[in-house]
Scaffold this motif. Sequence first.
Motif, PDB file in Angstrom:
ATOM      1  N   PRO A  67       0.776  -1.129  -0.106  1.00 21.24           N
ATOM      2  CA  PRO A  67       0.147  -0.116  -0.065  1.00 21.24           C
ATOM      3  C   PRO A  67       0.749   1.643  -0.076  1.00 21.24           C
ATOM      4  O   PRO A  67       0.417   2.273  -0.541  1.00 21.24           O
ATOM      5  N   ASP A  68       1.996   1.248   0.534  1.00 26.94           N
ATOM      6  CA  ASP A  68       2.863   2.564   0.629  1.00 26.94           C
ATOM      7  C   ASP A  68       3.760   2.542  -0.407  1.00 26.94           C
ATOM      8  O   ASP A  68       4.580   3.376  -0.356  1.00 26.94           O
ATOM      9  N   ALA A  69       3.780   1.720  -1.428  1.00 33.56           N
ATOM     10  CA  ALA A  69       5.054   1.492  -2.512  1.00 33.56           C
ATOM     11  C   ALA A  69       5.113   2.948  -3.164  1.00 33.56           C
ATOM     12  O   ALA A  69       6.502   3.255  -3.287  1.00 33.56           O
ATOM     13  N   PHE A  70       4.127   3.644  -3.505  1.00 29.68           N
ATOM     14  CA  PHE A  70       4.263   4.465  -4.244  1.00 29.68           C
ATOM     15  C   PHE A  70       4.682   5.920  -3.451  1.00 29.68           C
ATOM     16  O   PHE A  70       5.946   6.489  -4.098  1.00 29.68           O
ATOM     17  N   LYS A  71       4.247   5.967  -2.310  1.00 26.61           N
ATOM     18  CA  LYS A  71       4.958   7.043  -1.399  1.00 26.61           C
ATOM     19  C   LYS A  71       6.306   6.796  -0.888  1.00 26.61           C
ATOM     20  O   LYS A  71       7.054   7.619  -0.857  1.00 26.61           O
ATOM     21  N   PHE A  72       6.534   5.610  -0.753  1.00 29.16           N
ATOM     22  CA  PHE A  72       7.940   5.338  -0.455  1.00 29.16           C
ATOM     23  C   PHE A  72       8.820   5.425  -1.481  1.00 29.16           C
ATOM     24  O   PHE A  72       9.794   6.168  -1.156  1.00 29.16           O
ATOM     25  N   LEU A  73       8.753   5.187  -2.819  1.00 22.98           N
ATOM     26  CA  LEU A  73       9.573   5.509  -3.657  1.00 22.98           C
ATOM     27  C   LEU A  73       9.651   6.837  -4.126  1.00 22.98           C
ATOM     28  O   LEU A  73      10.525   7.441  -4.496  1.00 22.98           O
ATOM     29  N   GLU A  74       8.433   7.562  -3.969  1.00 18.73           N
ATOM     30  CA  GLU A  74       8.471   9.074  -4.353  1.00 18.73           C
ATOM     31  C   GLU A  74       9.408   9.752  -3.158  1.00 18.73           C
ATOM     32  O   GLU A  74      10.247  10.606  -3.552  1.00 18.73           O
ATOM     33  N   THR A 112      -0.614  -0.569  -9.558  1.00 16.19           N
ATOM     34  CA  THR A 112      -0.935   0.350  -8.746  1.00 16.19           C
ATOM     35  C   THR A 112      -0.008   0.470  -7.605  1.00 16.19           C
ATOM     36  O   THR A 112       0.575   1.595  -7.092  1.00 16.19           O
ATOM     37  N   ASP A 113       0.162  -0.817  -6.921  1.00 17.12           N
ATOM     38  CA  ASP A 113       0.968  -1.084  -5.845  1.00 17.12           C
ATOM     39  C   ASP A 113       2.396  -1.840  -5.891  1.00 17.12           C
ATOM     40  O   ASP A 113       2.759  -2.452  -5.015  1.00 17.12           O
ATOM     41  N   GLU A 128      16.629  -1.132  -0.139  1.00 18.91           N
ATOM     42  CA  GLU A 128      16.483  -2.286   0.863  1.00 18.91           C
ATOM     43  C   GLU A 128      16.367  -1.548   2.238  1.00 18.91           C
ATOM     44  O   GLU A 128      15.804  -1.987   3.287  1.00 18.91           O
ATOM     45  N   PHE A 129      17.648  -0.890   2.400  1.00 21.40           N
ATOM     46  CA  PHE A 129      17.848  -0.352   3.955  1.00 21.40           C
ATOM     47  C   PHE A 129      16.605   0.614   4.226  1.00 21.40           C
ATOM     48  O   PHE A 129      16.055   0.555   5.504  1.00 21.40           O
ATOM     49  N   GLN A 130      16.156   1.408   3.295  1.00 21.58           N
ATOM     50  CA  GLN A 130      15.118   2.374   3.710  1.00 21.58           C
ATOM     51  C   GLN A 130      13.653   1.829   3.947  1.00 21.58           C
ATOM     52  O   GLN A 130      13.116   2.102   4.859  1.00 21.58           O
ATOM     53  N   ALA A 131      13.765   0.431   3.297  1.00 21.82           N
ATOM     54  CA  ALA A 131      12.437  -0.266   3.328  1.00 21.82           C
ATOM     55  C   ALA A 131      12.327  -0.719   4.635  1.00 21.82           C
ATOM     56  O   ALA A 131      11.429  -0.788   5.478  1.00 21.82           O
ATOM     57  N   GLN A 132      13.457  -1.249   5.165  1.00 24.22           N
ATOM     58  CA  GLN A 132      13.819  -1.893   6.518  1.00 24.22           C
ATOM     59  C   GLN A 132      13.562  -0.720   7.728  1.00 24.22           C
ATOM     60  O   GLN A 132      13.254  -1.258   8.743  1.00 24.22           O
ATOM     61  N   ALA A 133      14.370   0.319   7.342  1.00 24.35           N
ATOM     62  CA  ALA A 133      14.646   1.248   8.389  1.00 24.35           C
ATOM     63  C   ALA A 133      13.190   2.125   8.716  1.00 24.35           C
ATOM     64  O   ALA A 133      13.031   2.537   9.751  1.00 24.35           O
ATOM     65  N   VAL A 138       5.506  -1.738   2.959  1.00 22.94           N
ATOM     66  CA  VAL A 138       6.042  -2.244   1.762  1.00 22.94           C
ATOM     67  C   VAL A 138       6.647  -3.700   1.823  1.00 22.94           C
ATOM     68  O   VAL A 138       7.066  -4.176   2.827  1.00 22.94           O
ATOM     69  N   LYS A 139       6.456  -4.366   0.848  1.00 23.10           N
ATOM     70  CA  LYS A 139       7.259  -5.668   0.822  1.00 23.10           C
ATOM     71  C   LYS A 139       8.402  -5.420  -0.190  1.00 23.10           C
ATOM     72  O   LYS A 139       8.267  -4.914  -1.454  1.00 23.10           O
ATOM     73  N   ILE A 140       9.545  -6.010  -0.135  1.00 25.30           N
ATOM     74  CA  ILE A 140      10.686  -6.157  -1.204  1.00 25.30           C
ATOM     75  C   ILE A 140      10.983  -7.375  -1.511  1.00 25.30           C
ATOM     76  O   ILE A 140      11.100  -8.485  -0.875  1.00 25.30           O
ATOM     77  N   ASN A 141      11.311  -7.757  -2.800  1.00 29.26           N
ATOM     78  CA  ASN A 141      11.974  -8.948  -3.230  1.00 29.26           C
ATOM     79  C   ASN A 141      13.203  -8.732  -3.923  1.00 29.26           C
ATOM     80  O   ASN A 141      13.128  -8.106  -5.009  1.00 29.26           O
TER      81      ASN A 141
END
Length: 466
Positions: A67-74, A112-113, A128-133, A138-141
């Motif tokens: 759900p937060d993928a867009f905002k996270f990457l922005e 969309t997500d 990856e660091f930002q997704a974990q911190a 978000v999920k990363i693969n």
Amino acid sequence: MAKNLEEVLKAAGNTVDHLRNSQLGAYVYPVVPSEFNNWRSEQQAWRESAVLFDQSHHMAEMLISGPDAFKFLEYLSFNTFSNFPVNRAKQMAPLTPYGHVIGDGILFRHDTDEFNFVGRAPTVNWIEFQAQAGKWDVKINRDDRSPSNPKAKAVNRVNYRFQVQGPNAAAVLNKLNGGPIPDVKFFFMDYITIAGRKVRALRHGMAGAPGLEIWGPYAEREEIREAILAAGKEFGLKEVGSRAYPSNTLESGWIPSPLPAVYTGDELKAYREWLPANSYEASGSIAGSYVSNNIEDYYHNAYELGYGPFVKFDHDFIGRAATEKFATNPKNRKKVTFEWNSEDLAKIWGSMLNEPGENYKFFDLPLANYGSSSYDKVTMDGKVVGLSMFTGYSFNERKGLSLGVVDPNINVGDVLTLTWGEENGGTKKPTVERHKQLDVRVRVSSVPYAQVARDTYTEGWRTRKA
């Protein structure tokens, strides 16, 4: 023993010395054969007919969803996301909080997500660091690049990734598709059909003419590859090996591997402690004649690397405050192409016949880089006015070329001096043989490369005085 990058740097004492004497060895474009024909013909094919680039192995991929993928990457991007619908891609070059570039790559919006980033390790590490911190939903693969030395083990990736490029690319792709391919804008996506399979495609261009980047499940790689080769035969399509492939950027103007600017700054300490001791950032190398004891002299902001037109302040992003200051900095360097004087380049190659130690640093063909990140000093009247950062030879242009940055007062057509080789016979990198340095005349040209010497300037190789 050091457990992370921060400990590696503390043990090394001086970061520049550590990276300039790294024992990593040569950068390898893995798995893909070095040459299918010969690198000269392969270079010519992307200018004159069509080529198949195999990008399945040398880059890492990161699938980001949720759900937060867009905002996270922005938040990680200086690009605007206001015009980022599904089935579009953007070049993404995350910045540190201090406004310096970490790396870059391509971000694809699949749904969309759901997004997929494709690029080198420094940027994938940062995502990856930002997704974990952070507190992002978000999920990363992560799918890392193929090993440089597979040691006879099978190599598997999540996706194959090909590009069909060159002036005959459209004809090849139309034949594969059984009719005209979708008419989409640059960096937009759609689907085409290859061998009865629905294949995702991005409108892209890496060789001076528009083509497509296509990808799909790795298990289908050979089937798709064989279909492309069969369709392309009548149009002169050639496979490009790993030897010629990276040299295409000398003509198109993208600097692939600036030093990731993560080695200093309190706000990046947690990241350096997160990066392992065997990470790209810890083991990578700096090569070239530019030497400074301050690692920050090797950092670049977005404007210096040519990303200025992409920077938009319509959202918050990491490094925004610093980037706002860089946006109005009259001292920002600018990206250029350096055209090497042919007589001086011939002198480098000819020195291979000299006595040992009397030779100049070897200029390999078609790519002459001998470190993870290259930094050769470029001077005018003895003053450093620029850096050469990616070097090689174009058989299409019959020229040695390098990409780099220069001070704002340097003009297209100026002839400067590039020092080729390292000081004191060379550093301890395994890619460096004992050699002498040589001053090489280089003419400043535009990006992408233009033949200013033939078309505009006729005064010869005189250097402009400061």
